[in-house]
Design an enzyme around this catalytic site. Structure first.
Site, short mmCIF file in Angstrom:
data_model
loop_
_atom_site.label_atom_id
_atom_site.label_comp_id
_atom_site.label_asym_id
_atom_site.label_seq_id
_atom_site.Cartn_x
_atom_site.Cartn_y
_atom_site.Cartn_z
N ASP A 185 2.07 4.36 6.11
CA ASP A 185 1.26 4.43 4.97
C ASP A 185 -0.21 4.18 5.11
O ASP A 185 -0.69 3.26 5.93
CB ASP A 185 1.78 3.37 3.88
CG ASP A 185 1.25 3.68 2.33
OD1 ASP A 185 1.32 4.69 1.88
OD2 ASP A 185 0.49 2.98 2.08
N GLU A 250 0.45 8.74 7.84
CA GLU A 250 -0.20 9.18 6.24
C GLU A 250 -1.51 9.22 6.43
O GLU A 250 -2.38 8.43 5.95
CB GLU A 250 0.62 8.28 5.21
CG GLU A 250 0.31 9.29 3.93
CD GLU A 250 -0.63 8.25 2.82
OE1 GLU A 250 -0.84 9.03 1.72
OE2 GLU A 250 -0.95 7.05 3.07
C1 NOJ Z 1 0.24 6.44 -0.17
C2 NOJ Z 1 1.59 6.38 -0.91
O1 NOJ Z 1 2.17 7.80 -0.62
C3 NOJ Z 1 1.16 6.36 -2.30
O2 NOJ Z 1 2.21 6.50 -3.25
C4 NOJ Z 1 0.59 4.75 -2.36
O3 NOJ Z 1 0.09 4.50 -3.97
C5 NOJ Z 1 -0.51 4.73 -1.73
N1 NOJ Z 1 -0.33 5.17 -0.34
C6 NOJ Z 1 -0.89 3.22 -1.49
O4 NOJ Z 1 0.18 2.43 -0.74
#
Ligand code: NOJ
Length: 509
Positions: A185, A250
């Site tokens: 993430d 991500e």
């Molecule tokens: C990306 C995640 O996909 C999202 O759902 C989340 O709110 C943010 N990162 C913060 O962790």
């Protein structure tokens, strides 16, 4: 996780629910499954606020349920990727609670603290991804702490080696339980500028303006994309490789050069490219968004392609909604599935789902409060079967509503219909598997008639009609896949309809 399948009728999806629906994924041809966070959490950001990285929240089950899910996935040839959240934890995590209770504690430096600016305000001009300042004043110490997301998600200080040591243990904990990789993430933002300098601001933007507007008003020179982050992943990779596990970032950056920067060296194996979620159904934009990433990222197979996720409106909705949007979403996926890299599907994309309808009273996403567009629409429950609860849950009330699903949206109805979206996506996945040249490197872009987005992969010609008119294909050969289900051969004069994509094995001259 929350919206896939609910096994215990509490209205929220869980690990046992996922385990019970794995055959759907196997039959679709999926070979890697990524699940969103299931760790103990106050759920302020639905699990992306983790309060213990080495356990399961009772809402989702137990460690035994997790082990069972891994075993069931592996038994079906599915690799299990879990979501790790290293940029921030929950303000209820022991680390943060101790850091607040005792500023002399060793946990204080797990987070990023600064005294107020001269005027008493936040230490710099950074904004949260969710809007508003990225700093919150902690009253006991009178210092601000940094949070690139909600105030309940304090950012960890990755310049402190103790934080990295904690996460190496966390990775090892889950690897020992058999996971095959991590979706990381906020992978692009772990390390921040040493001096926490102000980002460059292009224009004034109110602290309560829509969150994306606030973010876009700055050049994010100092809060994201810092190269120090790459060293961390190099060390993670040596841990992951002992288990043949994959690191998928991500990497939520919308410039291809920045994505390429995050994929340098021997760190992340793959990074998500999110720009496709921000384009219109327009040939130049489609071609640009695909070729930019392929041109910049080297070797070009490190891109994780996405066209829908739990954070943004679904592709079928963005591309016009209804059957038009569904056709276009499948056509767009056809392009993605014929490119080097790793294409992902978001649950329900294979059913051609548009966003669910969520009324004001039913909204759940904290990001959706106020003027910003929330994420509830793309997060409504999976429709598995016709009937109350749509096979998702036996609860009278689910955490988000079903949002206007029809019987023909369900997996059961679509599995029974050979012309359904399910079967078309299934054929697309099978196409990629049976033709290795679609997975390998080398994309030859092709200047075809206006409106078409076309490329060759060896002998295979791939095109989508993103224009308004039917257009002669200009290529002769055998149809390997078509979004409209056509089969047989094509002649140069065969027409491709607006919104259609087709994959043709060209006749050698
Ligand atoms: C990306 C995640 O996909 C999202 O759902 C989340 O709110 C943010 N990162 C913060 O962790």
């Amino acid at each position: 996780m929350r919206s896939f399948a609910d096994s215990d009728a509490d209205g929220v999806g869980d690990l046992a629910g996922v385990a019970g629906r794995l055959d759907h994924l196997r039959d679709l041809g999926v070979d890697l499954l990524w699940i969103t966070p299931f760790y103990p959490s106050p759920m302020v950001d639905f699990g992306y606020d983790v309060s213990d990285y080495c356990d399961v929240d009772p809402l989702f089950g137990s460690l035994r349920d997790f082990d069972r899910l891994v075993a069931e996935a592996h038994a079906r040839g599915l690799r299990m990727v879990i979501d790790i959240v290293p940029n921030h934890c929950s303000d209820q995590h022991r680390w943060f609670r101790e850091a607040v209770a005792d500023p002399d504690s060793s946990y204080r430096d797990y987070f990023i603290w600064r005294p107020p600016a001269a005027d008493g305000g936040p230490p710099n001009n950074w904004r949260s991804n969710f809007g508003g300042p990225a700093w919150t004043l902690e009253p006991l110490s009178g210092e601000y702490y940094l949070h690139l997301f909600l105030p309940e998600q304090p950012d960890l200080n990755w310049r402190n080696p103790a934080v990295e040591a904690e996460f190496i243990e966390i990775l090892e904990f889950w690897l020992a339980r058999g996971v095959d990789g991590f979706r990381i993430d906020v992978a692009h933002a772990l390390v921040k500028d040493l001096e926490l300098r102000d980002n460059v601001q292009h224009r004034d933007v109110a602290l309560d303006a829509p969150r994306r507007e606030q973010w876009a008003a700055f050049d994010h020179l100092y809060d994201v994309g810092q190269v120090g982050t790459l060293d961390i992943y190099e060390r993670w990779r040596s841990v992951a490789e002992g288990h043949d596990a994959v690191l998928i970032g991500e990497t939520y950056v919308l410039e291809a050069s920045l994505l390429a920067r995050m994929l340098r060296g021997d760190g992340l194996h793959l990074g998500f490219w999110f720009k496709p979620m921000f384009i219109d159904w327009e040939p130049e934009q489609i071609r640009g968004v695909l070729s930019n990433a392929l041109d910049e990222v080297d070797p070009n197979s490190m891109i994780s392609w996405v066209s829908s996720s739990h954070d943004d409106p679904r592709a079928a909705t963005r591309f016009g909604g209804g059957d038009l949007g569904r056709e276009r979403a499948l056509a767009f996926s056809t392009l993605l599935f014929c490119l080097p890299g790793l294409p992902f599907l978001y649950q329900g994309e294979e059913l051609g789902l548009v966003d669910g309808i969520v009324t004001e009273d039913e909204k759940a996403d904290p990001v959706g409060a106020g003027v910003s567009l929330g994420r509830d629409g793309c997060r409504t429950p999976m429709p598995w079967e016709p009937g109350p609860g749509f096979g998702f849950s036996d609860a009278v009330r689910t955490w988000l509503p079903h949002g206007g699903r029809r019987d023909e949206d369900t997996a059961r109805a679509q599995r029974a219909d050979p012309q359904s979206w399910f079967h078309r996506f299934r054929a697309l996945i099978a196409l990629r598997k049976t033709h290795p040249e679609l997975r390998g490197p080398g994309v030859e872009w092709f200047e075809s008639a206006e409106g078409l987005v076309s490329f060759r992969r060896g002998e295979i010609f791939v095109t989508a009609n993103a224009g308004e008119q039917r257009i002669p294909l200009g290529v002769e050969g055998d149809v390997l896949f078509s979004t409209t289900g056509r089969t047989g051969t094509t002649a140069e004069s065969s027409f491709i309809e607006p919104g259609e994509a087709i994959v043709v094995l060209e006749k050698s001259p």
